[in-house]
Scaffold this active site. Structure first.
Site, PDB file in Angstrom:
ATOM      1  N   LEU A  22       1.045  -0.591  -0.529  1.00 55.30           N
ATOM      2  CA  LEU A  22      -0.118  -0.180  -0.001  1.00 55.30           C
ATOM      3  C   LEU A  22       0.458   1.299   0.112  1.00 55.30           C
ATOM      4  O   LEU A  22       0.066   2.382   0.182  1.00 55.30           O
ATOM      5  CB  LEU A  22      -0.880  -0.341   1.272  1.00 55.30           C
ATOM      6  CG  LEU A  22      -2.211  -0.919   1.036  1.00 55.30           C
ATOM      7  CD1 LEU A  22      -2.604  -1.336   2.688  1.00 55.30           C
ATOM      8  CD2 LEU A  22      -2.520  -0.248   0.510  1.00 55.30           C
ATOM      9  N   TYR A  71       1.704   9.755  14.231  1.00 59.05           N
ATOM     10  CA  TYR A  71       0.230   8.797  13.584  1.00 59.05           C
ATOM     11  C   TYR A  71      -0.896  10.045  13.815  1.00 59.05           C
ATOM     12  O   TYR A  71      -1.366   9.452  13.167  1.00 59.05           O
ATOM     13  CB  TYR A  71       0.314   7.764  14.433  1.00 59.05           C
ATOM     14  CG  TYR A  71      -0.088   7.220  14.731  1.00 59.05           C
ATOM     15  CD1 TYR A  71      -0.687   5.688  14.061  1.00 59.05           C
ATOM     16  CD2 TYR A  71      -1.863   7.337  15.840  1.00 59.05           C
ATOM     17  CE1 TYR A  71      -2.008   4.988  13.708  1.00 59.05           C
ATOM     18  CE2 TYR A  71      -3.089   5.839  15.583  1.00 59.05           C
ATOM     19  CZ  TYR A  71      -2.960   4.931  14.844  1.00 59.05           C
ATOM     20  OH  TYR A  71      -3.830   4.191  14.312  1.00 59.05           O
TER      21      TYR A  71
END
Ligand SMILES: NC(=O)c1ccc[n+]([C@@H]2O[C@H](COP(=O)([O-])OP(=O)(O)OC[C@H]3O[C@@H](n4cnc5c(N)ncnc54)[C@H](OP(=O)(O)O)[C@@H]3O)[C@@H](O)[C@H]2O)c1
Length: 304
Positions: A36, A124
């Site tokens: 991905l 994140y």
């Protein structure tokens, strides 16, 4: 119906292995089948597979490693979901994507709503927020489910760390200044499956889309979660669990102190909710026991 599942070896993605496949063909992919971080590979794969639903559980989910690898983190958490969304839009498919409580800074004192201001404290959280925003501007039919404090019977997570550490330590120091709702990946996968069924039975254009919070009912601290794990796992050794403050360390990602998400919008829209966190924990501990044959083996299995 054909479902393309990403992250099928992860905590959440692997839960879909045990779910009912009679109603759908599931194309399960891990990073070996579909990388991905490669935009062209994503586009080719999705165009070949022609799914009607894409469930994207893949992520760069190690918050501390993300602080040092922000480019890899953004590739997986921000670029990939947007490309998946663009391809879903092209195929008129539904994208189900997962985001996180880490998009908030934890300064609230009551559960976060979907419309609350985002302000991530760590790389994140910023990458997951960028993923949400990119999906929103792709015009894809997409459901973004914000989760928090997820764990399962497999993989690297808090539950398994506590069971493993209880084997060696007489005292565990666990943060008591963060509040959240521990949520099992099994519960999230079941809810996702239910949403896919609802989507399949609805007029596609009527199906609700957008951001929804989805966590277990109730609240606790990491310290409370650790104590409950050890009290429910009868054969585990019971070290003293001492409450501490979250360690501040330059190499750790900053964590929001308050991580509760309000699931009112999800319940009002879809008509169901996840069970209380203690019930989910009980179910997952049964699974841990089954994986280890008996309670006596808990802590004797290096895999925990
Ligand atoms: N963990 C939490 O507490 C938490 C909290 C809130 C939200 N979430 C979100 O919930 C979702 C599921 O998280 P999780 O804990 O199940 O994640 P996880 O266990 O870390 O699994 C992530 C998966 O991503 C895959 N992946 C990594 N690099 C890849 C690449 N280049 N191409 C394709 N796949 C790749 C990995 O596949 P391989 O194993 O095949 O390499 C891995 O199995 C994520 O969106 C996460 O952000 C997690």
């Amino acid at each position: 119906m054909r479902i393309l599942l990403t992250g099928s070896n992860g905590q959440l993605g692997s839960e879909f292995r045990t779910l009912d496949r009679s109603a759908a063909e599931v194309i399960s992919t891990g990073s070996r089948e579909l990388d991905l971080t490669d935009e062209q590979e994503i586009r080719h794969f999705v165009r070949d597979a022609k799914p009607s639903v894409i469930i994207n559980t893949a992520a760069f989910s190690d918050m501390d490693a993300a602080e040092r690898n922000w480019d890899a983190c953004f590739a997986l958490n921000a670029m990939a979901p947007v490309v998946l969304a663009e391809e879903a839009h092209r195929l008129d498919a539904l994208l189900i994507h997962y985001s996180t409580d880490q998009v908030f800074d934890g300064s609230k004192t009551e559960p976060y709503l979907e419309c609350d201001r985002t302000s991530p404290l760590n790389v994140y959280g910023a990458s997951k927020l960028a993923g949400e925003q990119g999906i929103a501007s792709s015009f894809a039919r997409a459901l973004i489910l914000r989760l928090g404090w997820i764990y399962s019977a497999r993989g690297e997570n808090f539950l398994r760390s506590i069971l493993r550490l209880s084997r060696y330590s007489n005292e565990l120091h666990v943060a008591a200044d963060q509040i959240g709702a521990p949520t099992s990946t099994k519960a999230v996968a079941r809810a996702t499956e239910r949403l896919v069924h609802m989507y399949n039975g609805s007029r596609k254009t009527d199906f609700p889309t957008g951001i929804f919070h989805l966590t277990a009912q109730g609240a606790t601290t990491w310290h409370g979660f650790a104590e409950t794990i050890l009290s429910m796992a009868p054969a585990a050794r019971r070290p003293l669990v001492t409450p501490t403050e979250t360690a501040e360390n330059a190499s750790f990602a900053k964590r929001p102190r308050y991580c509760l998400l309000s699931c009112r919008k999800f319940v009002a829209t879809f008509g169901f909710e996840l069970s209380p966190w203690e019930e989910q924990l009980e179910e997952v501990l049964h699974e841990v026991r089954d994986l280890n044959t008996s309670w006596e083996l808990i802590g004797c299995d290096e895999a925990i």
